[in-house]
Design a protein around this motif. Structure first.
Motif, mmCIF file in Angstrom:
data_model
loop_
_atom_site.group_PDB
_atom_site.id
_atom_site.type_symbol
_atom_site.label_atom_id
_atom_site.label_comp_id
_atom_site.label_asym_id
_atom_site.label_seq_id
_atom_site.Cartn_x
_atom_site.Cartn_y
_atom_site.Cartn_z
ATOM 1 N N GLU A 50 -3.066 0.266 3.667
ATOM 2 C CA GLU A 50 -2.040 -0.488 3.001
ATOM 3 C C GLU A 50 -0.336 -0.099 3.288
ATOM 4 O OE1 GLU A 50 -2.181 -2.286 -0.905
ATOM 5 O OE2 GLU A 50 -4.334 -1.772 -0.799
ATOM 6 N N MET A 51 0.322 -1.223 3.786
ATOM 7 C CA MET A 51 1.765 -1.044 3.833
ATOM 8 C C MET A 51 2.252 -0.325 2.875
ATOM 9 S SD MET A 51 4.064 -2.056 6.165
ATOM 10 C CE MET A 51 3.743 -3.500 6.858
ATOM 11 N N ALA A 52 1.933 -0.615 1.567
ATOM 12 C CA ALA A 52 2.618 -0.296 0.411
ATOM 13 C C ALA A 52 2.441 1.346 0.247
ATOM 14 C CB ALA A 52 2.267 -0.957 -0.920
ATOM 15 N N ILE A 53 1.272 1.730 0.590
ATOM 16 C CA ILE A 53 0.937 3.263 0.395
ATOM 17 C C ILE A 53 1.941 3.804 1.540
ATOM 18 C CG2 ILE A 53 -0.911 4.924 1.198
ATOM 19 C CD1 ILE A 53 -2.990 2.905 -0.016
ATOM 20 N N ARG A 54 1.991 3.533 2.595
ATOM 21 C CA ARG A 54 2.843 4.143 3.915
ATOM 22 C C ARG A 54 4.335 4.103 3.426
ATOM 23 N NH1 ARG A 54 0.199 0.261 7.443
ATOM 24 N NH2 ARG A 54 1.934 0.634 8.838
ATOM 25 N N ILE A 55 4.691 2.917 2.717
ATOM 26 C CA ILE A 55 6.108 2.796 2.114
ATOM 27 C C ILE A 55 6.364 3.722 1.351
ATOM 28 C CG2 ILE A 55 7.639 1.225 1.234
ATOM 29 C CD1 ILE A 55 6.518 -1.063 2.592
ATOM 30 N N ALA A 56 5.451 3.862 0.416
ATOM 31 C CA ALA A 56 5.502 4.986 -0.744
ATOM 32 C C ALA A 56 5.655 6.292 -0.319
ATOM 33 C CB ALA A 56 4.539 4.920 -1.789
ATOM 34 N N LEU A 57 4.870 6.684 0.809
ATOM 35 C CA LEU A 57 4.792 7.993 1.133
ATOM 36 C C LEU A 57 6.424 8.082 2.001
ATOM 37 C CD1 LEU A 57 3.724 10.900 2.234
ATOM 38 C CD2 LEU A 57 3.046 9.482 4.358
ATOM 39 N N LEU A 71 6.322 14.906 10.555
ATOM 40 C CA LEU A 71 5.755 13.910 9.642
ATOM 41 C C LEU A 71 6.734 12.804 9.259
ATOM 42 C CD1 LEU A 71 3.333 13.085 8.022
ATOM 43 C CD2 LEU A 71 4.068 14.879 6.179
ATOM 44 N N VAL A 72 8.051 13.119 9.213
ATOM 45 C CA VAL A 72 9.087 12.141 8.907
ATOM 46 C C VAL A 72 9.203 11.249 10.287
ATOM 47 C CG1 VAL A 72 11.664 12.017 8.936
ATOM 48 C CG2 VAL A 72 10.205 13.717 7.492
ATOM 49 N N LEU A 73 9.120 11.779 11.540
ATOM 50 C CA LEU A 73 9.177 11.213 12.710
ATOM 51 C C LEU A 73 8.162 10.179 12.909
ATOM 52 C CD1 LEU A 73 10.666 13.762 15.174
ATOM 53 C CD2 LEU A 73 11.834 11.733 13.779
ATOM 54 N N LEU A 74 6.805 10.602 12.384
ATOM 55 C CA LEU A 74 5.670 9.800 12.484
ATOM 56 C C LEU A 74 5.921 8.567 11.821
ATOM 57 C CD1 LEU A 74 2.740 9.924 13.626
ATOM 58 C CD2 LEU A 74 1.931 10.704 11.212
ATOM 59 N N LEU A 75 6.591 8.648 10.530
ATOM 60 C CA LEU A 75 6.713 7.389 9.754
ATOM 61 C C LEU A 75 8.090 6.704 10.307
ATOM 62 C CD1 LEU A 75 6.562 9.445 6.447
ATOM 63 C CD2 LEU A 75 5.043 7.507 7.077
ATOM 64 N N ALA A 76 8.944 7.346 10.830
ATOM 65 C CA ALA A 76 10.135 6.507 11.400
ATOM 66 C C ALA A 76 9.732 5.750 12.715
ATOM 67 C CB ALA A 76 11.036 7.609 12.002
ATOM 68 N N ASP A 77 8.451 6.050 13.211
ATOM 69 C CA ASP A 77 8.022 5.398 14.509
ATOM 70 C C ASP A 77 6.858 4.259 14.052
ATOM 71 O OD1 ASP A 77 8.139 4.995 17.346
ATOM 72 O OD2 ASP A 77 6.807 6.374 17.677
ATOM 73 N N ASP A 78 6.564 4.266 12.570
ATOM 74 C CA ASP A 78 5.601 3.009 12.122
ATOM 75 C C ASP A 78 6.373 1.834 11.989
ATOM 76 O OD1 ASP A 78 3.815 1.917 10.303
ATOM 77 O OD2 ASP A 78 3.137 3.679 9.340
ATOM 78 N N ARG A 79 5.865 0.725 11.335
ATOM 79 C CA ARG A 79 6.275 -0.488 11.170
ATOM 80 C C ARG A 79 7.828 -0.361 10.496
ATOM 81 N NH1 ARG A 79 2.483 -4.592 10.120
ATOM 82 N NH2 ARG A 79 4.122 -5.716 9.359
ATOM 83 N N ILE A 80 8.782 -1.191 10.668
ATOM 84 C CA ILE A 80 10.003 -1.037 10.164
ATOM 85 C C ILE A 80 10.064 -0.893 8.672
ATOM 86 C CG2 ILE A 80 10.525 -3.591 10.282
ATOM 87 C CD1 ILE A 80 13.051 -0.629 10.876
ATOM 88 N N GLU A 81 9.154 -1.597 7.981
ATOM 89 C CA GLU A 81 9.212 -1.710 6.555
ATOM 90 C C GLU A 81 8.960 -0.050 6.036
ATOM 91 O OE1 GLU A 81 7.715 -5.729 7.480
ATOM 92 O OE2 GLU A 81 7.435 -3.485 8.600
ATOM 93 N N VAL A 82 7.956 0.689 6.808
ATOM 94 C CA VAL A 82 7.763 2.144 6.461
ATOM 95 C C VAL A 82 8.892 2.988 7.251
ATOM 96 C CG1 VAL A 82 6.242 3.912 6.891
ATOM 97 C CG2 VAL A 82 5.327 1.379 6.700
ATOM 98 N N ALA A 83 9.428 2.667 8.336
ATOM 99 C CA ALA A 83 10.406 3.546 9.066
ATOM 100 C C ALA A 83 11.769 3.517 8.452
ATOM 101 C CB ALA A 83 10.447 2.936 10.307
ATOM 102 N N ARG A 84 12.082 2.327 7.713
ATOM 103 C CA ARG A 84 13.068 2.242 7.396
ATOM 104 C C ARG A 84 13.922 3.359 6.259
ATOM 105 N NH1 ARG A 84 17.364 -1.458 7.157
ATOM 106 N NH2 ARG A 84 18.671 -1.649 5.200
ATOM 107 N N PRO A 85 13.242 3.455 5.384
ATOM 108 C CA PRO A 85 13.670 4.639 4.233
ATOM 109 C C PRO A 85 14.146 5.804 5.109
ATOM 110 C CG PRO A 85 11.814 3.609 3.217
ATOM 111 C CD PRO A 85 11.755 3.061 4.819
#
Length: 201
Positions: A50-57, A71-85
């Motif tokens: 779920e997107m909410a879980i990835r956004i929370a991480l 790990l941070v770069l993996l998230l930066a490369d995810d969907r923008i909602e996850v990457a943005r923070p």
């Protein structure tokens, strides 16, 4: 692999978070092979979690100065909602990382990079080459972005066609006077008056 193949979405979310937490806390003690395996599992699971879980991480890691960079770069490369923070807030990400990200970034990821505080001249130069109005306007509105003179020249030229760039450009205190004066050829009377007040001859 049985766990990764578990059809229960919630279960996958638990596994994703468990691996991410293990990675976050144990990274210095993991071998490169172990790190690679964990990244691969996280990437495979990401689409089913779920997107909410990835956004929370991402929200958690964005403010963690000890978080493993990969790990941070993996998230930066995810969907923008996850990457943005992480793109906006992580102090782990360097300008070099941003330049790598921008090589294949979507318009939304480019816009987030343009909004990031204190981006350096090379990042601004790459962003200024975009033809996307949201990316360019966000860059020019970012008061902490360090924009070189040659990059300002690119942006000023683009402002001939993109009216939304004109106001933010002439209100930048670091816009070179010669370029501000050049803009008097095509900006509105109100902006022309602002330029003449800002740079009285």
């Amino acid at each position: 692999s049985q766990l990764a193949a578990d059809p229960q979405g919630a279960r996958r979310g638990d596994i994703y978070l468990a691996i991410a937490s293990l990675y976050q806390t144990q990274a210095p003690r993991l071998s490169e092979r172990e790190r690679g395996l964990m990244r691969e599992i996280l990437q495979r699971l990401a689409g089913d979690v779920e997107m909410a879980i990835r956004i929370a991480l991402a929200e958690r890691l964005a403010d963690d100065d000890t978080a493993p960079l990969d790990l941070v770069l993996l998230l930066a490369d995810d969907r923008i909602e996850v990457a943005r923070p992480v793109i906006l807030r992580s102090r782990q990400i360097t300008d070099t990382d941003l330049l790598s990200l921008l090589e294949h970034a979507s318009e939304a990821h480019q816009t987030a990079c343009a909004e990031r505080p204190h981006i350096g001249e090379p990042v601004c130069e790459i962003l200024a080459q975009s033809n996307s109005e949201p990316v360019l306007v966000t860059l020019v509105r970012n008061a902490t972005a360090r924009i070189a003179t040659h990059t300002f020249e690119t942006l000023v030229e683009k402002s001939r066609q993109i009216a939304a760039l004109q106001g933010p450009l002439v209100h930048r205190t670091d816009l070179p006077q010669t370029l501000a004066t050049r803009m008097c050829e095509w900006v509105s009377e109100a902006l022309k008056a602002h330029i003449q007040l800002a740079y009285p001859n």
